[in-house]
Design an enzyme around this catalytic site. Structure first.
Site, short mmCIF file in Angstrom:
data_model
loop_
_atom_site.label_atom_id
_atom_site.label_comp_id
_atom_site.label_asym_id
_atom_site.label_seq_id
_atom_site.Cartn_x
_atom_site.Cartn_y
_atom_site.Cartn_z
N ARG A 268 0.85 -1.19 0.00
CA ARG A 268 0.00 0.00 0.00
C ARG A 268 0.88 1.24 0.00
O ARG A 268 1.94 1.28 0.61
CB ARG A 268 -0.94 0.02 1.21
CG ARG A 268 -2.18 -0.85 1.02
CD ARG A 268 -3.08 -0.32 -0.11
NE ARG A 268 -4.24 -1.17 -0.36
CZ ARG A 268 -4.30 -2.11 -1.31
NH1 ARG A 268 -3.24 -2.32 -2.06
NH2 ARG A 268 -5.39 -2.81 -1.50
N GLU A 297 -4.11 8.11 -4.94
CA GLU A 297 -4.36 7.52 -6.25
C GLU A 297 -5.67 8.06 -6.82
O GLU A 297 -6.64 8.17 -6.07
CB GLU A 297 -4.42 5.99 -6.15
CG GLU A 297 -3.10 5.38 -5.72
CD GLU A 297 -3.12 3.85 -5.69
OE1 GLU A 297 -4.14 3.25 -6.10
OE2 GLU A 297 -2.12 3.25 -5.25
N HIS A 316 -1.27 1.12 -10.38
CA HIS A 316 -1.93 0.13 -9.53
C HIS A 316 -2.52 -1.00 -10.38
O HIS A 316 -3.67 -1.42 -10.18
CB HIS A 316 -3.04 0.79 -8.70
CG HIS A 316 -3.37 0.03 -7.44
ND1 HIS A 316 -3.76 0.64 -6.28
CD2 HIS A 316 -3.38 -1.31 -7.17
CE1 HIS A 316 -3.99 -0.27 -5.35
NE2 HIS A 316 -3.77 -1.48 -5.88
#
Length: 355
Positions: A268, A297, A316
């Site tokens: 993360r 993000e 991601h």
């Protein structure tokens, strides 16, 4: 934390996330005691595999929204957090007293559960599970890519190719001669360790428990990161985002690293203090970073990470695999069997630290 279903019977499951007809059939094949409540017209179209939030431009009509919520409110369990929305999860838990299990699509679904701000009683009543482990292999391959790219000087190779520069030869790093620190030895970290060990790297892992893991030469407590950092050639983070892991990799850690070390993040984004990492990348203290996750993000357009040539930015997407939807469906079916048989569930969310 909640208690598992006792005895046998049937389990009414409302599908709250996109699920193909094929994977619906797969779930029922693996666990015939499930009654699956699904209306594909009420679920957003996916733009790519595992796109459980679906097309953001898609909207339900008010009538469809009522039908969607009615299905959720009739269920014993949910396949997915409705619309991947913590507020919708909170509504579902409070509106449906029979609800006892919610499966989240993400490996780090604990963060979504935390964001729902459920009461202690609600967290006690409902079990939450994640899809941890499903993403281990693809994330481990990205981690290996990052470690190899750092060892082989990918930024220099890219720069020289762009400038059409045929330089003198130089000695590249050998992963087989390197020490790699893997933060977290869960479902992802163990696969990362195995793959790096297979390449000949010496792997140091972190855990708060006294464990032994195949391919890991040494396991250290996270409190000892600064002690081992000077010997490390690369760092791979696989940890979830919790209050205990926030900014675990900070300026003090980067200063302690062997100069030129690589940093890879497949856990993360909040585990890394990005401002400190950017400083370390600019100074060369960190030679290369391969990042699939970020503190914010999408990564803001003004982030310096976009323009640093010793950074590989991945949106991601490293976990995405064509088999992901099927693997999550199979994991859900396995947990449904456990629930119906009164056994403990896999990947239970810790509702104290939410991982």
């Amino acid at each position: 934390m909640g208690t598992e279903n006792q005895g046998t019977g049937r389990l009414r499951v409302a599908v709250a996330a996109p699920l193909s007809e094929e994977n619906c059939a797969r779930i029922l094949e693996l666990e015939p005691r499930i009654d699956l409540v699904v209306d594909h017209a009420l679920l957003p179209p996916m733009r790519w595999p595992a796109d459980f939030a679906g097309d953001p431009s898609w909207r339900r009509t008010p009538e469809q929204q009522r039908a969607f919520e009615a299905a959720i409110d009739s269920a014993d369990a949910l396949y997915g957090i409705p619309d991947v929305d913590p507020a919708a999860l909170a509504r579902a838990v409070r509106a449906n007293p029979r609800l006892r299990w919610v499966h989240t699509m993400a490996a780090g679904g604990g963060g979504q559960v935390k964001a729902a701000e459920l009461s202690t009683d609600e967290l006690d009543r409902v079990l939450f599970t994640t899809s941890a482990g499903v993403h281990g292999a693809p994330l481990a391959e990205f981690a290996v890519l990052g470690v190899l790219a750092g060892a082989k000087g990918l930024p220099r190779l890219n720069r020289q190719q762009r400038d059409r520069e045929w330089s003198g030869r130089w000695t590249m790093g050998q992963v087989s001669e390197q020490e790699v620190l893997v933060l977290g030895l869960g479902g992802i970290g163990r696969v990362v360790a195995q793959k790096l060990h297979a390449l000949g790297a010496t792997v140091i892992g972190t855990s708060r428990n006294n464990i032994s893991v195949a391919g890991v030469a040494e396991v250290v407590h996270p409190d000892r990161l600064i002690d081992v950092a000077p010997a490390v050639d690369a760092v791979v983070n696989t940890l979830p985002g919790t209050s205990a892991t926030e900014h675990l990799l900070d300026g003090r850690f980067f200063d302690a690293l062997r100069p030129g070390a690589s940093v890879v993040n497949v856990g993360r984004g909040t585990v890394i203090d990005e401002a400190a990492l950017i400083d370390a990348l600019r100074s060369g203290q960190v030679g290369f970073a391969a990042l699939d996750v970020f503190e914010v993000e999408p990564l803001p357009a003004d982030s310096p990470l976009w323009e640093l040539d010793n950074v590989l930015v991945s949106p991601h997407t490293a976990a995405l695999d064509a088999a992901e939807d099927r693997l999550i469906a199979e994991l859900f079916a396995a947990n449904a069997t456990r629930l119906l048989d009164g056994r403990s569930l896999l990947n239970r969310v810790n509702t104290v630290e939410f991982y």
